[in-house]
Design a protein around this motif. Structure first.
Motif, PDB file in Angstrom:
ATOM      1  N   SER A  88       0.797  -1.221   0.000  1.00 17.64           N
ATOM      2  CA  SER A  88       0.000   0.000   0.000  1.00 17.64           C
ATOM      3  C   SER A  88       0.834   1.278   0.000  1.00 17.64           C
ATOM      4  O   SER A  88       0.279   2.359   0.112  1.00 17.64           O
ATOM      5  N   GLY A  89       2.132   1.195  -0.107  1.00 19.49           N
ATOM      6  CA  GLY A  89       2.959   2.398  -0.172  1.00 19.49           C
ATOM      7  C   GLY A  89       3.546   2.823   1.156  1.00 19.49           C
ATOM      8  O   GLY A  89       4.164   3.879   1.242  1.00 19.49           O
ATOM      9  N   TRP A  90       3.368   2.049   2.201  1.00 17.75           N
ATOM     10  CA  TRP A  90       3.958   2.381   3.486  1.00 17.75           C
ATOM     11  C   TRP A  90       5.420   1.965   3.485  1.00 17.75           C
ATOM     12  O   TRP A  90       5.764   0.905   2.987  1.00 17.75           O
ATOM     13  N   HIS A  91       6.297   2.808   4.044  1.00 19.99           N
ATOM     14  CA  HIS A  91       7.722   2.541   4.048  1.00 19.99           C
ATOM     15  C   HIS A  91       8.254   2.566   5.473  1.00 19.99           C
ATOM     16  O   HIS A  91       7.952   3.474   6.245  1.00 19.99           O
ATOM     17  N   PHE A  92       9.074   1.569   5.796  1.00 20.13           N
ATOM     18  CA  PHE A  92       9.677   1.450   7.114  1.00 20.13           C
ATOM     19  C   PHE A  92      10.739   2.530   7.289  1.00 20.13           C
ATOM     20  O   PHE A  92      11.577   2.740   6.421  1.00 20.13           O
ATOM     21  N   THR A 110       2.538   6.023  10.988  1.00 22.81           N
ATOM     22  CA  THR A 110       1.939   5.092  11.939  1.00 22.81           C
ATOM     23  C   THR A 110       3.033   4.263  12.593  1.00 22.81           C
ATOM     24  O   THR A 110       4.131   4.124  12.050  1.00 22.81           O
ATOM     25  N   VAL A 111       2.709   3.710  13.756  1.00 23.89           N
ATOM     26  CA  VAL A 111       3.626   2.833  14.475  1.00 23.89           C
ATOM     27  C   VAL A 111       2.947   1.484  14.621  1.00 23.89           C
ATOM     28  O   VAL A 111       1.829   1.394  15.140  1.00 23.89           O
ATOM     29  N   ILE A 131       8.268   2.337  12.915  1.00 22.47           N
ATOM     30  CA  ILE A 131       7.672   3.558  12.374  1.00 22.47           C
ATOM     31  C   ILE A 131       7.574   3.439  10.856  1.00 22.47           C
ATOM     32  O   ILE A 131       8.563   3.115  10.188  1.00 22.47           O
ATOM     33  N   PHE A 132       6.381   3.689  10.322  1.00 19.40           N
ATOM     34  CA  PHE A 132       6.136   3.658   8.882  1.00 19.40           C
ATOM     35  C   PHE A 132       5.584   5.009   8.436  1.00 19.40           C
ATOM     36  O   PHE A 132       4.836   5.648   9.179  1.00 19.40           O
TER      37      PHE A 132
END
Length: 106
Positions: A20-24, A76-77, A82-83
């Motif tokens: 979905s495009g979330w990155h660590f 978000t965590v 953390i993303f």
């Protein structure tokens, strides 16, 4: 908190995050007290992740334009990590499209 590698919920949530495009960014332990921050570069865009005074983690995209205010970025965590999500579509508010129709007269 340690999550075993065979945890199905963890693997499913991580797969959804990456699709979905979330990155660590980093582990939550990198920001231990209010005022701590991280500066990272994702896809050539500088992003600052900050622990605010209310113990909330927030992320901001740093603009290169003169006098540009930092833009908030979704953050978000999950599982102590953390993303952030840089997808612009997630940050825009869309107005519902109104369709106007002209009735036909007989």
């Amino acid at each position: 908190m340690t999550t075993p590698p065979d945890d199905r919920t963890f693997r499913r949530e991580m797969a959804t995050a990456y699709r979905s495009g979330w990155h660590f960014i980093d582990l939550l332990t990198a920001l231990t007290r209010p005022g701590d921050s991280l500066m990272v570069t994702l896809f050539g865009e500088p992003v600052v992740v900050v622990m605010e005074a209310d113990d909330e983690i927030r992320a901001y995209r740093c603009l290169r334009r003169p006098r540009g205010a930092p833009q908030p970025v979704r953050c978000t965590v999950r599982y102590g990590m953390i993303f952030v999500n840089l997808d612009q579509r997630d940050h825009e508010l869309f107005e519902p499209e109104t369709i106007s129709a002209t009735p036909r007269s007989a």
